[in-house]
Design a protein around this motif. Structure first.
Motif, PDB file in Angstrom:
ATOM      1  N   ILE A  18      -6.403  14.196   7.822  1.00  0.00           N
ATOM      2  CA  ILE A  18      -7.077  13.569   8.965  1.00  0.00           C
ATOM      3  C   ILE A  18      -7.755  12.273   8.552  1.00  0.00           C
ATOM      4  N   VAL A  19      -8.400  12.247   7.382  1.00  0.00           N
ATOM      5  CA  VAL A  19      -9.055  11.026   6.904  1.00  0.00           C
ATOM      6  C   VAL A  19      -8.030   9.927   6.668  1.00  0.00           C
ATOM      7  N   VAL A  20      -6.900  10.267   6.052  1.00  0.00           N
ATOM      8  CA  VAL A  20      -5.856   9.268   5.798  1.00  0.00           C
ATOM      9  C   VAL A  20      -5.305   8.727   7.112  1.00  0.00           C
ATOM     10  N   ILE A  21      -5.036   9.601   8.060  1.00  0.00           N
ATOM     11  CA  ILE A  21      -4.527   9.145   9.365  1.00  0.00           C
ATOM     12  C   ILE A  21      -5.555   8.254  10.050  1.00  0.00           C
ATOM     13  N   PHE A  22      -6.821   8.609   9.984  1.00  0.00           N
ATOM     14  CA  PHE A  22      -7.870   7.791  10.579  1.00  0.00           C
ATOM     15  C   PHE A  22      -7.922   6.412   9.938  1.00  0.00           C
ATOM     16  N   LEU A  23      -7.883   6.358   8.607  1.00  0.00           N
ATOM     17  CA  LEU A  23      -7.990   5.078   7.919  1.00  0.00           C
ATOM     18  C   LEU A  23      -6.772   4.195   8.166  1.00  0.00           C
TER      19      LEU A  23
ATOM     20  N   GLY B  54      -4.839   4.366  10.847  1.00  0.00           N
ATOM     21  CA  GLY B  54      -4.955   3.959  12.249  1.00  0.00           C
ATOM     22  C   GLY B  54      -5.961   2.844  12.439  1.00  0.00           C
ATOM     23  N   ARG B  55      -7.081   2.948  11.744  1.00  0.00           N
ATOM     24  CA  ARG B  55      -8.087   1.886  11.826  1.00  0.00           C
ATOM     25  C   ARG B  55      -7.556   0.583  11.261  1.00  0.00           C
ATOM     26  N   GLY B  56      -6.800   0.666  10.169  1.00  0.00           N
ATOM     27  CA  GLY B  56      -6.205  -0.539   9.580  1.00  0.00           C
ATOM     28  C   GLY B  56      -5.206  -1.193  10.522  1.00  0.00           C
ATOM     29  N   ILE B  57      -4.422  -0.378  11.211  1.00  0.00           N
ATOM     30  CA  ILE B  57      -3.458  -0.919  12.178  1.00  0.00           C
ATOM     31  C   ILE B  57      -4.200  -1.551  13.347  1.00  0.00           C
ATOM     32  N   TYR B  58      -5.238  -0.881  13.832  1.00  0.00           N
ATOM     33  CA  TYR B  58      -6.004  -1.396  14.967  1.00  0.00           C
ATOM     34  C   TYR B  58      -6.687  -2.724  14.621  1.00  0.00           C
ATOM     35  N   GLU B  59      -7.261  -2.808  13.407  1.00  0.00           N
ATOM     36  CA  GLU B  59      -7.957  -4.026  12.993  1.00  0.00           C
ATOM     37  C   GLU B  59      -6.995  -5.140  12.606  1.00  0.00           C
ATOM     38  N   GLY B  60      -5.735  -4.821  12.417  1.00  0.00           N
ATOM     39  CA  GLY B  60      -4.750  -5.836  12.078  1.00  0.00           C
ATOM     40  C   GLY B  60      -4.555  -6.059  10.597  1.00  0.00           C
ATOM     41  N   SER B  61      -5.222  -5.268   9.767  1.00  0.00           N
ATOM     42  CA  SER B  61      -5.046  -5.438   8.324  1.00  0.00           C
ATOM     43  C   SER B  61      -3.768  -4.763   7.830  1.00  0.00           C
TER      44      SER B  61
ATOM     45  N   ASP C  36       0.128  -4.381   8.988  1.00  0.00           N
ATOM     46  CA  ASP C  36       1.159  -4.805   9.941  1.00  0.00           C
ATOM     47  C   ASP C  36       2.526  -4.570   9.312  1.00  0.00           C
ATOM     48  N   SER C  37       3.562  -5.153   9.891  1.00  0.00           N
ATOM     49  CA  SER C  37       4.919  -4.898   9.404  1.00  0.00           C
ATOM     50  C   SER C  37       5.180  -5.509   8.029  1.00  0.00           C
ATOM     51  N   ASP C  38       4.360  -6.450   7.593  1.00  0.00           N
ATOM     52  CA  ASP C  38       4.548  -7.083   6.285  1.00  0.00           C
ATOM     53  C   ASP C  38       3.741  -6.413   5.178  1.00  0.00           C
ATOM     54  N   THR C  39       2.931  -5.445   5.521  1.00  0.00           N
ATOM     55  CA  THR C  39       2.083  -4.767   4.548  1.00  0.00           C
ATOM     56  C   THR C  39       2.918  -3.790   3.727  1.00  0.00           C
ATOM     57  N   THR C  40       2.737  -3.812   2.414  1.00  0.00           N
ATOM     58  CA  THR C  40       3.478  -2.905   1.547  1.00  0.00           C
ATOM     59  C   THR C  40       2.760  -1.558   1.466  1.00  0.00           C
ATOM     60  N   VAL C  41       3.470  -0.568   0.981  1.00  0.00           N
ATOM     61  CA  VAL C  41       2.899   0.769   0.834  1.00  0.00           C
ATOM     62  C   VAL C  41       1.737   0.738  -0.157  1.00  0.00           C
ATOM     63  N   GLY C  42       1.867  -0.044  -1.207  1.00  0.00           N
ATOM     64  CA  GLY C  42       0.796  -0.160  -2.189  1.00  0.00           C
ATOM     65  C   GLY C  42      -0.478  -0.716  -1.589  1.00  0.00           C
ATOM     66  N   GLU C  43      -0.347  -1.702  -0.717  1.00  0.00           N
ATOM     67  CA  GLU C  43      -1.517  -2.277  -0.060  1.00  0.00           C
ATOM     68  C   GLU C  43      -2.171  -1.261   0.873  1.00  0.00           C
ATOM     69  N   VAL C  44      -1.357  -0.476   1.559  1.00  0.00           N
ATOM     70  CA  VAL C  44      -1.900   0.566   2.445  1.00  0.00           C
ATOM     71  C   VAL C  44      -2.654   1.600   1.618  1.00  0.00           C
ATOM     72  N   VAL C  45      -2.090   1.986   0.487  1.00  0.00           N
ATOM     73  CA  VAL C  45      -2.751   2.963  -0.384  1.00  0.00           C
ATOM     74  C   VAL C  45      -4.084   2.405  -0.872  1.00  0.00           C
ATOM     75  N   GLU C  46      -4.110   1.131  -1.252  1.00  0.00           N
ATOM     76  CA  GLU C  46      -5.361   0.512  -1.708  1.00  0.00           C
ATOM     77  C   GLU C  46      -6.398   0.494  -0.594  1.00  0.00           C
ATOM     78  N   GLN C  47      -5.962   0.194   0.636  1.00  0.00           N
ATOM     79  CA  GLN C  47      -6.892   0.166   1.766  1.00  0.00           C
ATOM     80  C   GLN C  47      -7.425   1.566   2.075  1.00  0.00           C
ATOM     81  N   VAL C  48      -6.559   2.558   2.021  1.00  0.00           N
ATOM     82  CA  VAL C  48      -6.996   3.935   2.267  1.00  0.00           C
ATOM     83  C   VAL C  48      -7.954   4.377   1.174  1.00  0.00           C
ATOM     84  N   ASP C  49      -7.669   4.018  -0.072  1.00  0.00           N
ATOM     85  CA  ASP C  49      -8.540   4.377  -1.187  1.00  0.00           C
ATOM     86  C   ASP C  49      -9.914   3.744  -1.019  1.00  0.00           C
TER      87      ASP C  49
END
Length: 75
Positions: free
Chosen positions: A14-19, A21-28, A30-43
């Motif tokens: 649930i925390v990962v899905i929330f984070l 979702g928040r990243g997608i909503y805030e625009g950080s 997007d389609s150009d974001t790599t999986v590594g960047e998403v992991v860093e943002q969630v972390d």
């Protein structure tokens, strides 16, 4: 023990899905974001949530210690 682990897993999910979702909503995220960047943002988001939660609990504990103790009267 298995039930506790199941609930911990669900909480983390649930925390990962929330984070994310928040990243997608805030625009950080997007389609150009790599999986590594998403992991860093969630972390980073998870660390901030834990830090904020621990500060809140610590503040509440300090407030409780400073408050005068009152007897609980049940009628």
């Amino acid at each position: 023990m298995g039930t506790i682990l199941k609930y911990v897993f669900y909480l983390i999910l649930i925390v990962v899905i929330f984070l994310v979702g928040r990243g997608i909503y805030e625009g950080s995220i997007d389609s150009d974001t790599t999986v590594g960047e998403v992991v860093e943002q969630v972390d980073a988001g998870a660390k901030n949530m834990v830090k904020s939660g621990s500060e809140t609990v610590e503040k509440a504990a300090d407030d409780y210690k400073k408050a005068p103790k009152k007897d609980i009267v049940i009628d």
